[in-house]
Design an enzyme around this catalytic site. Structure first.
Site, PDB file in Angstrom:
ATOM      1  N   SER A   1     -28.143 -26.868  11.317  1.00 16.46           N
ATOM      2  CA  SER A   1     -27.186 -27.660  12.058  1.00 16.46           C
ATOM      3  C   SER A   1     -25.770 -27.081  12.083  1.00 16.46           C
ATOM      4  O   SER A   1     -24.989 -27.422  12.965  1.00 16.46           O
ATOM      5  CB  SER A   1     -27.116 -29.075  11.485  1.00 16.46           C
ATOM      6  OG  SER A   1     -26.554 -29.067  10.185  1.00 16.46           O
TER       7      SER A   1
ATOM      8  N   SER B   1     -29.602 -25.963   6.846  1.00 16.27           N
ATOM      9  CA  SER B   1     -28.545 -26.022   7.857  1.00 16.27           C
ATOM     10  C   SER B   1     -27.369 -25.088   7.623  1.00 16.27           C
ATOM     11  O   SER B   1     -26.518 -24.947   8.506  1.00 16.27           O
ATOM     12  CB  SER B   1     -28.011 -27.450   7.987  1.00 16.27           C
ATOM     13  OG  SER B   1     -28.875 -28.229   8.761  1.00 16.27           O
TER      14      SER B   1
ATOM     15  N   LYS C   1     -16.640 -27.891   9.341  1.00 11.73           N
ATOM     16  CA  LYS C   1     -17.736 -28.558  10.059  1.00 11.73           C
ATOM     17  C   LYS C   1     -17.369 -30.016  10.287  1.00 11.73           C
ATOM     18  O   LYS C   1     -16.838 -30.669   9.382  1.00 11.73           O
ATOM     19  CB  LYS C   1     -19.022 -28.432   9.219  1.00 11.73           C
ATOM     20  CG  LYS C   1     -20.286 -28.965   9.910  1.00 11.73           C
ATOM     21  CD  LYS C   1     -21.522 -28.763   9.025  1.00 11.73           C
ATOM     22  CE  LYS C   1     -22.797 -29.201   9.727  1.00 11.73           C
ATOM     23  NZ  LYS C   1     -23.997 -29.016   8.884  1.00 11.73           N
TER      24      LYS C   1
END
Lengths: 95, 489
Positions: free
Chosen positions: B158, B182, B78
């Protein structure tokens, strides 16, 4: 609860985010909506409740007050928008 | 031969060890898949050369019998984890072009274990969002399609790039971070497993900070076993993060076979509000039955402050974010927009660099921390947070783990109108309470709705008891027989 334009202007200044005059009203309305929803917390009885300030119940550790890193000026400045003589450079602040 | 990208981490690990294929071949297969699926926009930056170099090094270590726990396994990272020499943006314009001179602890651990970084995965800007629509680099598309509507779906957020990449077979696993859901919500939307460990399990050092008392890294994979393998590598004490737990890391994989016989599973009545989506409710009932069939006992529990969790989160998280994001001032890294004075430069840089949702949360956070409002909002929220945590402590007197839905709905369309921030925040209604309490939680893909879209079940456990979490997740996975996406031809 409703936030007015003056409050938004003040908060934006505190947050160092330039907000155009034309956006103040819309921002005020949007944040007022969010705060109206948040207001429901007032109904929760929190008398004699200690605030929870972190995500863990572990005690924060201590360490020796000693230098553990350094001597990497080039790395520290590698991403600076502007650097000069081994320092970050900013617009003139003292006349 | 089955496609190399369809393998699980556990399968690939075994086949690499027996030299059925090389790490380089495995990496090339994923790089090719990434190229074909560019349209998903799952990656902000791809790092094929780094991937090939690391895969070659993995092959050398495998040959010499020195393979690490994730040797040769291609992973996505990420873009919130700082990676040495590779742009790290948090999906924000304000960090565009930022190239860290250091590696985050978690990505370093994954590197040390022999894994191969494929690239940096897209996310909501500064991890603030539940749909991946707030990324400066454009939204991510879910690889899933509804069977009766031709719409592009969000992957959740997210960690939307992570979820899309793993479910779409572009990476065998990915790192995610979870502040209010998330990892778990996008895992549910994309039909994969996502684990948020106990706060303090994974070091936050080198992870771009959103809300420091809530942020936790975790794995996102296609199977429960793969998450156990990855999490073991990601965890561990790090003196560079003062909230990192100085505790031994259990062998999570060993917990997978323990089953749930004799375990008490709590079912919180507050998670079944009036109007709960019927398909979500039905799947939850199914999950209860699966655990019962496997020998667990169901226990009705109450988490009375559930309703207060989201508004509490929307004070605590923005407050911490407004403080954390104060560092983006155009001086040390990232974007700078010139101004007449230093203050003018700050204001212009931050106005241009932050997107609408990030600006909104900074303003909320600044307001609740400002003189005269601190006690009414921030302190109040910290006290309610204590009550929410106590709800869980009390509940775990009666049960060993808790079962709930992960999200109130399946994935929605990318173009569905989202003009009410509060409506978007409700996506995290079932995940936020555990974040506030700091307890571990995971989402397991458990079924499809009538449109053929994934729904997830969430398991929560006591602090530091990820082993029970994994035992329960494994039973759910075995029972669900989830219909994973087919590997694209």
């Amino acid at each position: 609860m409703s936030l007015d334009k003056a409050t938004i202007r003040r908060v934006a200044t505190l947050a160092r985010i330039e907000l155009p005059e034309a956006e103040l009203e819309a921002t005020a309305q949007q944040l007022s909506g969010i705060f109206n929803w948040i207001e429901q917390l007032r109904e929760v009885n929190t008398d004699n409740v200690a605030p929870m300030s972190g995500g863990t119940d572990l005690k924060l550790p201590w360490r020796a007050d000693a230098v553990t890193d350094g001597g990497i000026t080039d790395k520290v400045l590698a991403n600076a928008p502007e650097a000069q003589d081994g320092f970050f450079a900013v617009p003139k602040v003292v006349e | 031969m089955t496609s190399l990208t369809s393998l699980t981490i556990a399968e690939a690990r075994d086949k690499l060890a027996t030299k059925e294929f090389t790490a380089l071949e495995l990496t090339e297969a994923h790089l090719a898949a990434m190229e074909r699926a560019k349209d998903l926009n799952a990656f902000i930056v791809t790092t094929p050369e780094i991937a090939r170099d690391r895969a070659r090094a993995s092959d050398v270590r495998i040959q010499s019998g020195k393979a690490g726990a994730l040797e040769g396994i291609p992973l996505g990272i990420k873009d919130l984890f700082c990676t040495e020499g590779v742009q790290t943006t948090a999906a924000s314009h304000i960090l565009e072009g930022f190239v860290p001179q250091y590696e985050s602890t978690v990505s370093q651990k994954l590197r040390d274990a022999g894994s191969v970084m494929l690239g940096k995965l897209n996310l909501d800007e500064f991890a603030m969002g539940s749909s991946n629509q707030t990324s400066y680099f454009g939204p991510v598309k879910s690889p899933w399609k509804a069977n009766n509507r031709n719409v592009t779906l969000v992957p959740g957020g997210s960690s939307g790039g992570s979820a899309a990449a793993v479910s779409g077979y572009l990476a065998m696993g990915a790192t995610g971070t979870d502040t209010g859901g998330s990892i778990r919500q996008p895992a549910a939307f994309c039909g994969i497993v996502g684990v948020k460990p106990t706060y303090g399990r994974c070091s936050r050092w080198g992870v771009v900070a959103f809300a420091s008392s809530l942020d936790q890294a975790g794995p996102m994979t296609r199977t429960v076993r793969d998450s156990a393998i990855m999490l073991k590598v990601m965890c561990g004490h790090d003196p560079k993060d003062s909230t990192s737990a100085p505790m031994a890391v259990p062998d999570f994989e060993a917990a997978l076979n323990k089953g749930v016989k004799g375990l008490r599973i709590g079912i919180p009545k507050e998670y079944r509000p009036d109007g709960l989506n019927a398909e979500v409710a039905a799947l939850w009932d199914k999950g209860m039955q699966w655990l019962k069939d496997a020998g667990a006992t169901l226990v009705d529990i109450s988490l009375p402050h559930t309703k207060s969790a989201l508004p509490t989160y929307y004070i605590v998280a923005p407050a911490e974010a407004s403080s954390n994001l104060a560092r983006y001032d155009g001086v040390r890294y990232g974007l700078r927009v010139p101004g007449k004075s230093l203050d003018d430069m700050y204001g212009k840089t931050r106005a241009a660099g932050f997107g609408a949702e990030v600006r909104r949360r900074i303003l909320i956070g600044t307001y609740v921390l400002s003189a005269g409002y601190y006690d009414a909002y921030y302190l109040k929220a910290q006290k309610v947070r204590a009550l929410i945590a106590k709800d869980f402590t009390d509940a775990f007197e009666k049960c060993d783990a808790i079962l709930t839905p992960t999200a109130p709905s399946a994935a929605f369309g990318l173009d569905d109108k989202q003009d009410d921030p509060v409506a978007m925040y409700l996506n995290d209604v079932f995940t936020v309470p555990a974040s506030l309490a700091g307890i571990p939680g995971a989402s397991v893909p458990a079924g499809l709705n009538s449109e053929g879209l994934p729904l997830g079940l969430q398991v929560l456990a006591k602090r530091w008891d990820e082993e029970t979490l994994f035992s329960v997740c494994q039973v759910l996975e075995d029972a669900a027989k989830f219909p994973y996406l087919k590997v694209p031809a």
